[in-house]
Scaffold this active site. Structure first.
Site, PDB file in Angstrom:
ATOM      1  N   SER A 137      -7.643 -69.070 -29.180  1.00 21.36           N
ATOM      2  CA  SER A 137      -9.026 -68.270 -29.895  1.00 21.36           C
ATOM      3  C   SER A 137      -8.492 -68.692 -31.444  1.00 21.36           C
ATOM      4  CB  SER A 137      -8.203 -66.904 -30.463  1.00 21.36           C
ATOM      5  OG  SER A 137      -8.670 -66.350 -31.805  1.00 21.36           O
ATOM      6  N   TYR A 150      -2.257 -59.812 -31.091  1.00 20.30           N
ATOM      7  CA  TYR A 150      -2.517 -60.232 -30.749  1.00 20.30           C
ATOM      8  C   TYR A 150      -2.652 -62.244 -31.851  1.00 20.30           C
ATOM      9  CZ  TYR A 150      -7.782 -62.208 -29.355  1.00 20.30           C
ATOM     10  OH  TYR A 150      -8.701 -63.311 -29.637  1.00 20.30           O
TER      11      TYR A 150
END
Length: 268
Positions: A137, A150
């Site tokens: 990401s 995350y």
């Protein structure tokens, strides 16, 4: 790297980026094992793709499930050429994240990649070819406001992909790391931090405010183009590279800017 005639495994392919990748790979002449924790969604995607795809359901962080994916690919299509470690989860919010949330994020976002590489890379080195594509990401290069697990695990995913490329890149193993910002997937509909709606809303607002939300088809096309050029970093949002350079050029200034961005999000 051309995808025509290649055998691929795509995890997290029951929807989102994974499904987009599976469709693009089959359209490009590859044969694909569609893997997902949700066996029904995997079967649906594979069914749409016809005889060039098969579905396998299971937890792709589980070594035995990964071994089953590889065995299925070999039985149905032949030796695995491409592995897309795409499955991912949001995790928890901040310091109040539970041990279970941290553990789940580490398992799916990082250790699933490590275990797949352990099973595939030795054979690829022996053959002299293979391609590992890790979905991280932009949070793995920058950070993720609203979710500590995350952000941390996506940084780790980038780090593992880097190590894999440095260690095995001269032995025929190609590695790319996909680092998008906003993509139209379930993660942007409340699933980033499902147990904490307030933290999830902050994280989603941060992603949507930072740049354009791309379709999964756009991301899949960018991935295939980057693989053809054998680029390590795959950046569907080109502005991420500019942000990353700014971060490296003046870390303190970048952190201060991120604090201002967070304050703006929480105030609005």
């Amino acid at each position: 790297m051309e995808i025509e005639g290649k055998v691929a495994i795509v995890t997290g392919a029951g929807g989102g980026i994974g499904a987009g990748l599976a469709r693009r790979l089959v359209a490009g002449g590859a044969r694909v094992v569609v893997a997902d924790l949700d066996a029904d969604t995997a079967a649906k995607v594979a069914g749409e793709l016809g005889e060039r795809a098969v579905a396998v359901g299971g937890d792709v962080a589980d070594r035995q499930v990964i071994a089953e994916l590889i065995a299925t690919a070999e039985r149905e299509f032949g030796p695995v050429d491409l592995y897309f470690a795409n499955a991912g989860i949001g995790g928890g919010p901040g310091l109040d994240s539970t041990e279970a949330q941290w553990s789940a994020a580490l398992e799916v976002n990082v250790l699933a990649h490590v275990r797949a590489a352990e099973l595939l890379v030795p054979g690829w080195v022996e053959r002299g070819s293979g391609y590992f594509v890790s979905t991280a990401s932009a949070a793995g290069l920058l950070t993720q406001i609203g979710s500590a697990p995350y952000s941390v695990t996506k940084h780790a995913a980038v780090g593992f992909a880097e190590w894999l490329s440095v260690t095995y890149g001269d032995q025929g193993v190609r590695v790319s790391c996909l680092c998008p910002m906003g993509v139209d997937t379930r993660l942007l509909s409340g699933d980033l931090i499902p147990e904490d709606p307030e933290a999830a809303a902050l994280a989603i607002k941060a992603v949507k405010t930072a740049g354009k939300v791309l379709s999964t088809e756009e991301v899949a096309e960018t991935v295939v183009e980057a693989m053809a050029a054998e680029h390590f970093l795959i950046l569907p949002h080109p502005e991420v590279l500019h942000m990353y350079r700014n971060k490296g050029a003046d870390y303190d200034r970048w952190i201060a800017g991120m604090r201002r961005f967070q304050s703006m999000l929480t105030a609005s």
